[in-house]
Design an enzyme around this catalytic site. Structure first.
Site, PDB file in Angstrom:
ATOM      1  N   GLY A   1      17.343  10.347  49.480  1.00 47.21           N
ATOM      2  CA  GLY A   1      16.620  10.593  50.734  1.00 47.21           C
ATOM      3  C   GLY A   1      17.622  11.239  51.677  1.00 47.21           C
ATOM      4  O   GLY A   1      18.760  10.751  51.786  1.00 47.21           O
TER       5      GLY A   1
ATOM      6  N   GLY B   1      20.111  17.603  47.107  1.00 47.79           N
ATOM      7  CA  GLY B   1      21.108  16.716  47.718  1.00 47.79           C
ATOM      8  C   GLY B   1      22.390  17.437  48.097  1.00 47.79           C
ATOM      9  O   GLY B   1      23.207  16.899  48.853  1.00 47.79           O
TER      10      GLY B   1
ATOM     11  N   ASN C   1      15.828  20.885  57.781  1.00 54.14           N
ATOM     12  CA  ASN C   1      15.253  20.353  56.533  1.00 54.14           C
ATOM     13  C   ASN C   1      13.725  20.436  56.473  1.00 54.14           C
ATOM     14  O   ASN C   1      13.041  19.424  56.250  1.00 54.14           O
ATOM     15  CB  ASN C   1      15.639  18.879  56.419  1.00 54.14           C
ATOM     16  CG  ASN C   1      16.777  18.654  55.436  1.00 54.14           C
ATOM     17  OD1 ASN C   1      17.009  19.471  54.556  1.00 54.14           O
ATOM     18  ND2 ASN C   1      17.470  17.540  55.592  1.00 54.14           N
TER      19      ASN C   1
ATOM     20  N   LEU D   1      23.508  28.668  53.115  1.00 56.51           N
ATOM     21  CA  LEU D   1      23.015  29.781  52.300  1.00 56.51           C
ATOM     22  C   LEU D   1      22.995  29.431  50.818  1.00 56.51           C
ATOM     23  O   LEU D   1      23.020  30.314  49.958  1.00 56.51           O
ATOM     24  CB  LEU D   1      23.898  31.016  52.549  1.00 56.51           C
ATOM     25  CG  LEU D   1      23.999  31.463  54.022  1.00 56.51           C
ATOM     26  CD1 LEU D   1      25.164  32.417  54.223  1.00 56.51           C
ATOM     27  CD2 LEU D   1      22.695  32.119  54.474  1.00 56.51           C
ATOM     28  N   GLY D   2      22.973  28.138  50.512  1.00 52.80           N
ATOM     29  CA  GLY D   2      22.870  27.693  49.122  1.00 52.80           C
ATOM     30  C   GLY D   2      24.013  28.227  48.286  1.00 52.80           C
ATOM     31  O   GLY D   2      25.186  28.085  48.647  1.00 52.80           O
TER      32      GLY D   2
ATOM     33  N   ARG E   1       4.837   9.524  48.013  1.00 50.80           N
ATOM     34  CA  ARG E   1       5.353   8.751  49.149  1.00 50.80           C
ATOM     35  C   ARG E   1       4.313   8.591  50.253  1.00 50.80           C
ATOM     36  O   ARG E   1       4.590   7.951  51.259  1.00 50.80           O
ATOM     37  CB  ARG E   1       6.597   9.439  49.689  1.00 50.80           C
ATOM     38  CG  ARG E   1       6.311  10.786  50.337  1.00 50.80           C
ATOM     39  CD  ARG E   1       7.526  11.667  50.516  1.00 50.80           C
ATOM     40  NE  ARG E   1       8.547  11.102  51.369  1.00 50.80           N
ATOM     41  CZ  ARG E   1       9.657  11.772  51.726  1.00 50.80           C
ATOM     42  NH1 ARG E   1       9.851  13.012  51.292  1.00 50.80           N
ATOM     43  NH2 ARG E   1      10.546  11.209  52.493  1.00 50.80           N
TER      44      ARG E   1
ATOM     45  N   ASP F   1      22.967  17.888  51.843  1.00 45.49           N
ATOM     46  CA  ASP F   1      23.305  16.668  52.601  1.00 45.49           C
ATOM     47  C   ASP F   1      24.803  16.398  52.554  1.00 45.49           C
ATOM     48  O   ASP F   1      25.412  16.037  53.573  1.00 45.49           O
ATOM     49  CB  ASP F   1      22.521  15.474  52.046  1.00 45.49           C
ATOM     50  CG  ASP F   1      21.024  15.735  52.066  1.00 45.49           C
ATOM     51  OD1 ASP F   1      20.554  16.415  52.996  1.00 45.49           O
ATOM     52  OD2 ASP F   1      20.323  15.274  51.145  1.00 45.49           O
TER      53      ASP F   1
HETATM   54  O1  KDG Z   1      18.040  16.546  50.699  1.00 52.97           O
HETATM   55  C1  KDG Z   1      17.639  15.849  49.553  1.00 52.97           C
HETATM   56  C2  KDG Z   1      16.299  15.292  49.794  1.00 52.97           C
HETATM   57  O2  KDG Z   1      15.398  16.351  49.954  1.00 52.97           O
HETATM   58  C3  KDG Z   1      15.794  14.430  48.696  1.00 52.97           C
HETATM   59  O3  KDG Z   1      16.659  13.376  48.433  1.00 52.97           O
HETATM   60  C4  KDG Z   1      14.429  13.872  48.960  1.00 52.97           C
HETATM   61  O4  KDG Z   1      14.591  13.073  51.163  1.00 52.97           O
HETATM   62  C5  KDG Z   1      14.043  13.778  50.381  1.00 52.97           C
HETATM   63  C6  KDG Z   1      12.971  14.638  50.826  1.00 52.97           C
HETATM   64  O5  KDG Z   1      12.252  14.195  51.707  1.00 52.97           O
HETATM   65  O6  KDG Z   1      12.808  15.742  50.332  1.00 52.97           O
END
Ligand code: KDG
Length: 325
Positions: A36, A261, A170, A231-232, A110, A264
């Protein structure tokens, strides 16, 4: 007395990662991870020596128990983790290398999870007072209306109490449904964020019909000091309100297991590096290294580096720079 360097609010999920690459319809074995975005960032910061705490809700179920153990194992304060009977802990699946080799796709299960029931009551002023900084992302406000209000409250309290807000946009369109919805809800939350992490796609959603430079300067007008554009596999760029701009190329991962991930770990290492007094350029380089490490394994947190790992890896790349970059 509890003193925290960072607090955040977000859902911690059980990640079921297909062991084999390819479409999930053929999946036979899943590997279980805890993940997450906010949890990932706090975990990485904890590995780098910071005191961190997460506001969240978990179901009163076995997966909730698993998440709780992960939070404790990673030294994340659980004072405001609420266990509830009425809803389950959220889960999601990861499909890797299909349809695009090297990329991953997430499938969420979820909706109606315990964390989606968070509301203003989950955010208490005394907790914000104990924290020096607040890390927010665009995921939690997309979970439900009440989650949006909870994030807004945390944002406003942080602002009023003079705490630094760090925001990763995000944007998950699977959760927001439409770009318009994401834009309308996220722009007020981005206000006064000192550091903003984002990417080109998110900037397009937030500030349509603008160039990247115009979008970045809009964030400065909204109170940001630093904007980092991830930029990945290309690396990342950093811009400051004083007009500085740097780009650092990514390190090429020798293997890609799962890219989820990486961003993050990038955020956490960038923030931690600045707090350690490193330059923006050095922070970007280390953040790129951290992102690269995470893509080499399944799971979001397992390969996140501590300072020692970063140092070893940096030395390795510096000495072999010509052939490896
Ligand atoms: O950044 C990684 C997250 O995208 C992944 O662990 C799942 O938290 C998440 C999401 O909401 O996409």
């Amino acid at each position: 007395m509890l003193n925290l360097d960072f607090i955040s609010i977000g859902e911690v999920l059980i990640q079921l990662n297909n062991i084999s690459p390819g479409p999930l319809r053929y999946a036979r074995y899943f590997e279980v991870h805890v993940a997450g975005a906010e949890f990932n960032v706090l975990t990485a910061l904890s590995k780098l020596g910071f005191q961190v705490g997460l506001i969240t809700r978990l179901g009163n179920d076995e997966f909730g128990e698993m998440v709780l153990r992960a939070l404790r194992a990673e030294n994340i304060d659980t004072t405001y983790v609420k266990i509830m009977d009425e809803a389950p802990t959220g889960i999601y699946f990861i499909q890797r290398h299909y349809p695009v080799p090297g990329k991953s796709t997430v499938f969420y299960y979820r909706h109606g999870s315990a964390a989606s029931y968070m509301n203003e009551e989950d955010v208490q002023e005394d907790y914000v007072k104990k924290a020096r900084r607040v890390f927010l992302t665009g995921i939690t406000p997309a979970l439900s209306e009440s989650c949006y209000r909870a994030v807004k409250k945390l944002h406003d309290l942080a602002h009023d109490l003079g705490k630094e807000i760090i925001f990763d946009t995000n944007i998950r369109l699977k959760l927001w449904k439409t770009a318009e919805n994401a834009r309308a809800k996220l722009l007020p939350l981005l206000q006064d964020s000192k550091i903003v992490f984002t990417n080109k796609e998110d900037l397009n959603i937030l500030f349509p019909q603008t160039t990247l430079e115009e979008a970045v300067s809009k964030l400065f007008q909204m109170g940001s000091d630093i904007v980092v554009v991830k930029l990945g596999e290309e690396g990342g760029s950093v811009y400051t309100k004083y007009g500085e701009a740097y780009y650092e190329k990514a390190y090429r991962a020798p293997i890609i297991e799962d890219v989820i991930g990486a961003g993050d770990a990038f955020d956490a290492v960038f923030i931690a590096s600045l707090l350690k007094g490193f330059s923006l350029r050095e922070a970007l380089k280390l953040a790129n290294l951290a992102g690269m490490m995470v893509v080499t394994v399944r799971g979001d947190i397992e390969a996140q580096p501590d300072w020692k790992a970063l140092e070893v890896l940096k030395k390795f790349y510096e000495e072999k720079m010509d052939i490896l970059r």
